[in-house]
Design an enzyme around this catalytic site. Sequence first.
Site, mmCIF file in Angstrom:
data_model
loop_
_atom_site.group_PDB
_atom_site.id
_atom_site.type_symbol
_atom_site.label_atom_id
_atom_site.label_comp_id
_atom_site.label_asym_id
_atom_site.label_seq_id
_atom_site.Cartn_x
_atom_site.Cartn_y
_atom_site.Cartn_z
ATOM 1 N N TYR A 1 -115.523 -7.539 79.307
ATOM 2 C CA TYR A 1 -116.206 -7.743 80.587
ATOM 3 C C TYR A 1 -115.935 -6.544 81.493
ATOM 4 O O TYR A 1 -114.832 -6.393 82.028
ATOM 5 C CB TYR A 1 -115.707 -9.036 81.207
ATOM 6 N N LYS B 1 -120.263 -6.801 78.469
ATOM 7 C CA LYS B 1 -121.188 -7.104 79.546
ATOM 8 C C LYS B 1 -120.877 -6.120 80.658
ATOM 9 O O LYS B 1 -119.743 -6.059 81.148
ATOM 10 C CB LYS B 1 -121.021 -8.539 80.072
#
Length: 272
Positions: free
Chosen positions: A113, A142
């Site tokens: 992330y 992401k």
Amino acid sequence: PVMYKDTIQYFESQGAEGLVILGTTGEFPSFSRAERRIIMETAGKNKGKLEILNNPGTPNLPETLEVAKHAVDNGADGFLIIPPFYYNNPGDDGMIKYYSAIFDEIRKLFHLYHIPGTSEAPISHGLLRALKAKYPNVAGIKDSTGNAEGYAAFCKAFPDLNMRTGTSSNLETAFENGMGGILADGNLFTRKCADVYAAYRAGQDWKVPLKKLRDAQAVMRAGGTGGYGPMKYALSQIMGVPQFYQRYPQADVTEEQKTAIRNGLAQVKAMG
């Protein structure tokens, strides 16, 4: 749990293919570990055909492992794992050891992330390259920075991973490189997001539904409806259920914002 079950089923009915459980919009740092367990158990029992990615991140390795193992036992298909937060810019060496300790114990697909605006611990190319070389279950990232150049560089450097954009502003780059996305916009505009992906996969002009998504976003932003409280109020209005609330320290939705949200949603509905 009952309302959360209904919300999960609503997202699936609107074309969502997966959910991030306890991501940033899910306000994961605002929940206790006990509450996070209940949330994951509810999601796992009611996921239907949805792919469930759990964010088990905490500021420390033992608790992150505990949360992750519980998620595996309760239906998580994979993970979106934020770096340990509080210590800013810890460097690749420590981050490699941190993630390796998790990947050595859990053999699920992992996405790192990249959201340094909140974690203060960016995912570097060196970190990702080192983990990718050792762990086949590293699926990608992401990228929630919204930085166009940085995201394009990730896509170019790792064409064999799924470098998912976390912002719709980078969807063109994502699609041009065969990458996916995990969008907070899907909370309010689930069907519009799903339409963009459906058109892309069908080889159709996906820029048409993308424009509809962005037009809807612009309407809602014009009303000053940013923030978790306003977003969750808007979702409850869309679903036609009692108001959803954020957790403090996030601010409550104001009466003025509620009016703007209702007007904006009416305008979006009229736009089709």
